[in-house]
Write a protein that holds these residues in place. Structure first.
Motif, short mmCIF file in Angstrom:
data_model
loop_
_atom_site.label_atom_id
_atom_site.label_comp_id
_atom_site.label_asym_id
_atom_site.label_seq_id
_atom_site.Cartn_x
_atom_site.Cartn_y
_atom_site.Cartn_z
N GLY A 4 0.83 -1.19 0.00
CA GLY A 4 0.00 0.00 0.00
C GLY A 4 0.87 1.25 0.00
O GLY A 4 2.10 1.15 0.00
N PRO A 5 0.23 2.42 0.03
CA PRO A 5 0.98 3.69 -0.08
C PRO A 5 2.04 3.85 1.02
O PRO A 5 3.04 4.53 0.81
CB PRO A 5 -0.10 4.76 0.03
N HIS A 6 1.84 3.21 2.17
CA HIS A 6 2.80 3.37 3.26
C HIS A 6 3.86 2.28 3.28
O HIS A 6 4.65 2.19 4.22
CB HIS A 6 2.07 3.42 4.61
N GLY A 7 3.84 1.43 2.26
CA GLY A 7 4.88 0.40 2.17
C GLY A 7 4.51 -0.91 2.83
O GLY A 7 5.21 -1.90 2.68
N ASP A 8 3.42 -0.94 3.57
CA ASP A 8 3.00 -2.19 4.20
C ASP A 8 2.38 -3.13 3.16
O ASP A 8 1.77 -2.68 2.20
CB ASP A 8 1.99 -1.90 5.33
N VAL A 9 2.57 -4.42 3.38
CA VAL A 9 2.03 -5.41 2.44
C VAL A 9 0.53 -5.58 2.70
O VAL A 9 0.13 -5.99 3.79
CB VAL A 9 2.77 -6.75 2.58
N VAL A 10 -0.28 -5.24 1.71
CA VAL A 10 -1.73 -5.24 1.89
C VAL A 10 -2.42 -6.39 1.15
O VAL A 10 -3.58 -6.69 1.40
CB VAL A 10 -2.36 -3.91 1.43
N ALA A 11 -1.70 -7.02 0.23
CA ALA A 11 -2.29 -8.09 -0.57
C ALA A 11 -1.17 -8.88 -1.23
O ALA A 11 0.01 -8.55 -1.05
CB ALA A 11 -3.23 -7.50 -1.63
N SER A 12 -1.55 -9.92 -1.96
CA SER A 12 -0.55 -10.72 -2.66
C SER A 12 -1.14 -11.20 -3.98
O SER A 12 -2.34 -11.45 -4.09
CB SER A 12 -0.13 -11.91 -1.80
N VAL A 13 -0.28 -11.31 -4.98
CA VAL A 13 -0.70 -11.80 -6.30
C VAL A 13 0.07 -13.08 -6.59
O VAL A 13 1.23 -13.21 -6.20
CB VAL A 13 -0.44 -10.72 -7.39
N SER A 14 -0.59 -14.05 -7.24
CA SER A 14 0.10 -15.30 -7.53
C SER A 14 -0.32 -15.88 -8.87
O SER A 14 -1.37 -15.54 -9.42
CB SER A 14 -0.16 -16.34 -6.44
N VAL A 15 0.55 -16.77 -9.38
CA VAL A 15 0.23 -17.59 -10.54
C VAL A 15 0.30 -19.04 -10.08
O VAL A 15 1.23 -19.42 -9.36
CB VAL A 15 1.22 -17.34 -11.69
N VAL A 16 -0.71 -19.82 -10.44
CA VAL A 16 -0.74 -21.23 -10.05
C VAL A 16 -0.63 -22.10 -11.30
O VAL A 16 -1.38 -21.91 -12.25
CB VAL A 16 -2.04 -21.58 -9.29
N VAL A 17 0.32 -23.03 -11.29
CA VAL A 17 0.56 -23.87 -12.47
C VAL A 17 0.61 -25.34 -12.06
O VAL A 17 0.65 -25.66 -10.86
CB VAL A 17 1.91 -23.50 -13.15
N HIS A 18 0.62 -26.24 -13.04
CA HIS A 18 0.85 -27.65 -12.77
C HIS A 18 2.22 -27.82 -12.15
O HIS A 18 3.22 -27.33 -12.68
CB HIS A 18 0.79 -28.46 -14.08
N ALA A 19 2.29 -28.53 -11.02
CA ALA A 19 3.58 -28.74 -10.36
C ALA A 19 4.52 -29.54 -11.25
O ALA A 19 5.72 -29.27 -11.33
CB ALA A 19 3.36 -29.46 -9.02
N GLU A 20 3.93 -30.52 -11.95
CA GLU A 20 4.70 -31.38 -12.86
C GLU A 20 5.30 -30.53 -13.98
O GLU A 20 4.58 -29.92 -14.76
CB GLU A 20 3.75 -32.43 -13.45
N GLY A 21 6.62 -30.49 -14.03
CA GLY A 21 7.28 -29.76 -15.12
C GLY A 21 7.29 -28.25 -14.96
O GLY A 21 7.66 -27.53 -15.88
N ALA A 22 6.83 -27.75 -13.79
CA ALA A 22 6.78 -26.30 -13.59
C ALA A 22 8.20 -25.73 -13.53
O ALA A 22 9.11 -26.37 -13.03
CB ALA A 22 6.04 -25.98 -12.30
N ARG A 23 8.35 -24.51 -14.07
CA ARG A 23 9.63 -23.82 -13.96
C ARG A 23 9.40 -22.52 -13.20
O ARG A 23 9.25 -21.46 -13.81
CB ARG A 23 10.20 -23.56 -15.34
N PRO A 24 9.36 -22.60 -11.86
CA PRO A 24 9.03 -21.41 -11.07
C PRO A 24 9.95 -20.23 -11.37
O PRO A 24 9.50 -19.08 -11.36
CB PRO A 24 9.17 -21.88 -9.61
N ASN A 25 11.23 -20.51 -11.66
CA ASN A 25 12.15 -19.40 -11.91
C ASN A 25 11.74 -18.55 -13.10
O ASN A 25 12.07 -17.36 -13.17
CB ASN A 25 13.58 -19.92 -12.12
N ALA A 26 11.02 -19.18 -14.05
CA ALA A 26 10.56 -18.43 -15.21
C ALA A 26 9.35 -17.57 -14.87
O ALA A 26 9.06 -16.58 -15.55
CB ALA A 26 10.22 -19.39 -16.35
N LEU A 27 8.64 -17.94 -13.80
CA LEU A 27 7.42 -17.20 -13.43
C LEU A 27 7.71 -16.05 -12.46
O LEU A 27 7.00 -15.05 -12.43
CB LEU A 27 6.42 -18.16 -12.77
N ILE A 28 8.74 -16.23 -11.64
CA ILE A 28 9.01 -15.28 -10.55
C ILE A 28 9.11 -13.83 -11.04
O ILE A 28 8.44 -12.95 -10.47
CB ILE A 28 10.26 -15.71 -9.75
N PRO A 29 9.88 -13.55 -12.09
CA PRO A 29 9.98 -12.14 -12.50
C PRO A 29 8.62 -11.55 -12.88
O PRO A 29 8.30 -10.42 -12.50
CB PRO A 29 10.93 -12.19 -13.70
#
Lengths: 256, 256
Positions: free
Chosen positions: A208-233
């Motif tokens: 939020g405007p004061h720098g506190d964490v107010v929410a979170s965003v995520s991507v959910v994929v198949h665990a099998e064969g997932a490449r989390p490092n490609a999603l992180i950025p």
């Protein structure tokens, strides 16, 4: 200041609304009376009031369901549809870039509440829907929100009983504490097979405007064969973008 | 069956909720008491109940706002987030195909209520948000919903005073009646510069399992240089797809 009977009537009205949940989205008058612990005449009167007001609607079968008036009120919730409105363009970008499930969540005490979800038709089946709740430790967004919650709250949460959903769910407090430190350090959380055996999520904080964490965003994929490092950025960029849309400014010299 | 005082207390509780709207998303206790017509002690007590229940939340400034609990309830509304869940994949497809504003709306009596909106960042500015209401005759989705409403309702609507928003807004009943017949005939509505001078919308019907029109989907673009004929097929296909997801089956031999 107290009005005997008055307090009770208002409580009963809320009990009627509380009778509706994901397992019970449509209720007959009898259902309402039973679930809210009210006599049939009282249930009838209160349901009538709520229907006249627009909080309830009657469906074709005669059962009652939640009405449009509550949707309009919910649109005013700053942690619901207001946050959603700021986040939506970035969620859409993330969806276009990945074609996977994209989720937006906030913390409500010891639980994650999902306020938005874009679901790919061919994406992994995800056990969430808007308004659904999950414990913090078992989801990517939950780990982000827990990692940035007050220290006292974290201690209490980690001391409590932590539910296990799969053979992989981490419930050991010391290990969770290390994971939370890593989430703060890296600026993202990776949660693998914690809620279901086939899903992996990558989550980033929204500030939020004061720098506190107010929410979170995520991507959910198949665990099998997932490449989390490609999603992180991508997820981190979306989190930073939504934060900026909410008025956050990154500290000079710091990475987003 | 009647409980004197009881009815009043429940009414007051709804009056507190009704004090919140798009122009007043955050209210102090004094605001609530004034807008709901309650004494300060009564407003204090009811606001406290609603906050404890989760229907209201207090923000940093101490003002009250709509809380997450109402978002969770709203997620159960069949014409809100349930419809939205079925429609979302098709809305996303439409958004990816056009990168314009995509909207999903239902009719509530004489008004359109928007239950979803995907907004392109570079798309035309649109005067809608989730939960917003507009009169039926001035929007694409409204024309679709009005065209498929019961004849008696149409007669009453067209007889009533029809608000004008731009120099182009059609408010002449006979002309509107011809437009509605054309909407039924063509399976879509094109609404040009009716709400704002710069926007054009193309809307198509969404049918429920019994074939009745339960919602409408639209794309809104800049009126300047718009090519509605290029948008019509995409919007109709999205409308048919959402209808199928809701359980509708097209009559044999008929076009969608």
């Amino acid at each position: 200041m107290s009005e005997p009977g008055g307090r009770t009537a208002a409580d009963r009205l809320l009990a009627v609304l509380a009778a509706f949940d994901h397992a019970h989205p449509a209720l007959t008058l009898t259902d309402v009376s039973r679930r809210a612990g009210l006599t049939l005449p009282t249930a009838h009167r209160l349901v009538g009031m709520l229907a006249a007001w627009g909080a309830l609607e009657r469906d074709e079968s005669g059962a009652y369901r939640i009405g449009l008036r509550l949707l309009e009120l919910a649109a005013l919730a700053p942690r619901g549809l207001v946050l959603r409105e700021a986040a939506m363009p970035f969620l859409e970008d993330l969806f276009e870039a990945t074609h996977e499930n994209v989720q937006l969540a906030v913390r409500d005490n010891a639980e994650v509440v999902y306020v938005e979800r874009l679901a790919g038709r061919s994406a992994v089946g995800v056990r969430t829907q808007v308004g659904a709740r999950w414990p913090l430790h078992a989801t990517g967004v939950g780990l982000v929100l827990l990692a940035h919650s007050p220290a006292g709250f974290q201690d209490g949460y980690l001391a409590g009983p932590l539910e296990s959903f799969t053979a992989h769910t981490v419930t050991e407090p010391r290990r969770l504490r290390r994971m939370l430190a890593e989430v703060r350090h890296s600026g993202c959380a990776v949660s693998e097979r914690q809620i279901t055996d086939d899903a992996l999520s990558v989550a980033a904080p929204i500030r939020g405007p004061h720098g506190d964490v107010v929410a979170s965003v995520s991507v959910v994929v198949h665990a099998e064969g997932a490449r989390p490092n490609a999603l992180i950025p991508a997820v981190r960029v979306a989190g930073a973008g939504i934060s900026r849309a909410l008025g956050w400014q990154p500290p000079i010299g710091a990475s987003a």
